[in-house]
Design an enzyme around this catalytic site. Structure first.
Site, PDB file in Angstrom:
ATOM      1  CG  ASP A 169       6.647  -4.214   6.543  1.00  0.00           C
ATOM      2  OD1 ASP A 169       6.889  -3.009   6.372  1.00  0.00           O
ATOM      3  OD2 ASP A 169       5.573  -4.736   6.201  1.00  0.00           O
TER       4      ASP A 169
ATOM      5  CE  LYS B  75       7.703   1.097   6.703  1.00  0.00           C
ATOM      6  NZ  LYS B  75       8.349   0.476   7.887  1.00  0.00           N
TER       7      LYS B  75
ATOM      8  N   GLY C 134       0.143   6.549   1.347  1.00  0.00           N
ATOM      9  CA  GLY C 134       1.281   5.929   0.688  1.00  0.00           C
ATOM     10  C   GLY C 134       2.622   6.511   1.076  1.00  0.00           C
TER      11      GLY C 134
ATOM     12  N   GLY D 104       0.786  -1.224   0.000  1.00  0.00           N
ATOM     13  CA  GLY D 104       0.000   0.000   0.000  1.00  0.00           C
ATOM     14  C   GLY D 104       0.817   1.272   0.000  1.00  0.00           C
TER      15      GLY D 104
ATOM     16  CG  ASP E  53       0.715  -8.671   6.355  1.00  0.00           C
ATOM     17  OD1 ASP E  53       0.145  -9.225   7.300  1.00  0.00           O
ATOM     18  OD2 ASP E  53       0.984  -7.456   6.336  1.00  0.00           O
ATOM     19  CG  ASN E  54       4.493  -7.388   8.571  1.00  0.00           C
ATOM     20  OD1 ASN E  54       4.294  -6.874   7.487  1.00  0.00           O
ATOM     21  ND2 ASN E  54       4.045  -6.871   9.699  1.00  0.00           N
TER      22      ASN E  54
END
Length: 470
Positions: A277, A120, A133, A99, A267-268
């Site tokens: 992350d 990031k 974002g 995202g 998801d990490n």
């Protein structure tokens, strides 16, 4: 490996290899980076860049590639925002993906490993939902500190490759606003998550799952499963064994480092076993299994002492996903190796950090227990404890003294071990480093800390690896 003509501004050690393009049609979405008002280089990791042939870039090109995201030669033509699902605090979420980041480039390092450059804070993507974002500059500074400290303590971690301040003002509910913005680039071996496999299971995308398994085994193969492992020649089973080994070692490395990641969602979880992350991380102020890093982790799901459980649970979710291509029994057999592998990794890494020669898992486990007891009873900070007793030195009494006396020290003449105090990364120092930047634009304390952490890493040397691993 790419055999294209080298870019005239890059050395021959830069080897582009955008292997992910073979999966790009279903793995992600081509996106455009944000157009930032400015690009001020605040941190460039030339040590990491040297390994992938990018350390010689002048600042103008560095800013163009890692602030404006002009494509690197022979690499991805457009950034790729990856698609994945994930369990977030054990609640399944199919509405996530990159995202505020994307995969930007891939290349081979000096050892031939495929490496990713991911971002990031690089702008909105189809997976941003209501987010802007962006990344705060403070968040980027915290990630520099986390990755440098972890690397120095032998943890398999992504490297903070670049931080560029972007000139925007951001509003956040968890820090004083408006606050400064930045875009960060990380270097890692992969950005394939457990959640990447979970998405394909949810979509019943068996063909794509097979492609992903083959991609992972080709580029992140790992050691073969044990000779007696059922189904050991099946691709999905080989991958499961490799991930279980990596996650067990990652969990052990967190515990020996006294580190609390804070958000160990599926998801990490990188299938290469790299920690990445970073968000609300913390280092322990004292040895406390119940210590949490995230203010929103009200139940303590990812507390310090529960991190091995969390990574084991996440491995279980990978096993569920791989049922698309394997039977349950051999997947469970692989998952059941986590506990013994974790205990062996803790013993191995504990002796390494303490600077003593291992006596085998059984004896080393007693040493670990004695050290933990001493830290709990004395409310000792782990960094100070390991430093004080390095190589068996220090005034250890009671059970610890008895056990430690039987261990032979590992010789080391690095001057770090004669410093008056060890390096640490407690929240008060983190905030002080940020305050110098926020209040006076003084980057000196950050640069000094990075140099000190790298010196500590030199003193520790490379972490140990399991028998039979390269």
């Amino acid at each position: 490996m790419s055999d294209a003509v080298q870019h005239p501004d890059l050395p021959p050690t830069y080897h582009a290899d955008p292997a992910i393009l073979a999966l790009a049609g279903w793995l992600g979405d081509m996106v455009a980076p944000a157009d930032f008002p400015e690009t001020r280089i605040r941190f460039r990791n030339d040590r990491a860049a040297a390994g992938v042939g990018l350390a010689e870039l002048p600042d103008t090109q560095w800013a163009a590639h890692f602030g404006r995201f002009a494509p690197l030669p022979d690499n991805l033509p457009h950034p790729l925002a990856l698609r994945y699902h994930g369990h977030q605090f054990r609640v399944y979420n199919p509405e996530i993906g990159d995202g505020r980041g994307f995969l930007y480039a891939q290349m081979r390092d000096a050892g031939g490993r495929l490496m990713d450059l991911g971002t990031k804070g690089s702008g909105q993507t189809p997976w941003s939902r209501s987010g802007d974002g962006r990344l705060t500059l403070k968040g980027a500074v915290r990630e520099i500190l986390a990755t440098e400290m972890l690397e120095a303590l032998g943890v398999n971690t992504s490297k903070t490759f670049s931080v560029i301040e972007t000139g925007e003002s951001l509003w956040r509910g968890d820090e004083p606003s408006p606050t400064r913005s930045a875009v960060l680039v990380r270097l890692s071996h992969s950005h394939i998550r457990i959640g990447t496999f979970q998405r394909l299971l949810a979509l019943e995308a068996a063909d794509e799952m097979e492609q992903l398994i083959d991609y992972c085994l080709a580029h992140f193969p790992g050691p073969p499963p044990p000779e007696d492992a059922p189904g050991r020649d099946e691709p999905a089973i080989r991958l499961m064994h490799a991930v279980v080994e990596r996650m067990a070692d990652l969990a052990a490395s967190y515990m020996v480092a006294g580190f609390v990641h804070g958000v160990l969602n599926t998801d990490n979880m990188n299938i290469t076993g790299e920690s990445f992350d970073y968000g609300p991380w913390r280092w322990l102020p004292a040895w406390d299994p119940g210590f949490t890093a995230a203010y929103f982790d009200h139940a303590g799901l990812y507390a310090f002492g529960r991190q091995p459980e969390a990574l084991h649970w996440n491995c279980g979710q990978l096993a569920v996903a791989l049922r698309l291509h394997a039977e349950t029994a051999p997947l469970v057999a692989a998952l059941e190796r986590f506990g013994p592998l974790y205990m062996a990794a803790v013993a191995r890494r504990w002796c390494w950090r303490l600077g003593v020669q291992s006596q085998g898992v059984e004896a080393d486990t007693q040493l670990v227990a004695a050290c933990e007891q001493a830290m709990r009873e004395g409310a000792l900070q782990p960094d100070a404890f390991f430093f004080a007793h390095r190589g068996g030195r220090g005034d250890a009494a009671g059970a610890l003294g008895e056990v430690l006396a039987s261990y032979a020290p590992v010789a080391s003449d690095h001057p770090y071990w004669s410093d008056p105090a060890p390096q640490s990364m407690l929240i008060e120092e983190v905030e002080a480093i940020w305050a110098a930047i926020a209040e006076g634009d003084d980057w000196g304390p950050l640069r000094a800390k990075v140099e000190s952490l790298r010196r500590m890493g030199e003193a520790h040397g490379a972490p140990p690896v399991p028998a039979g691993h390269a």
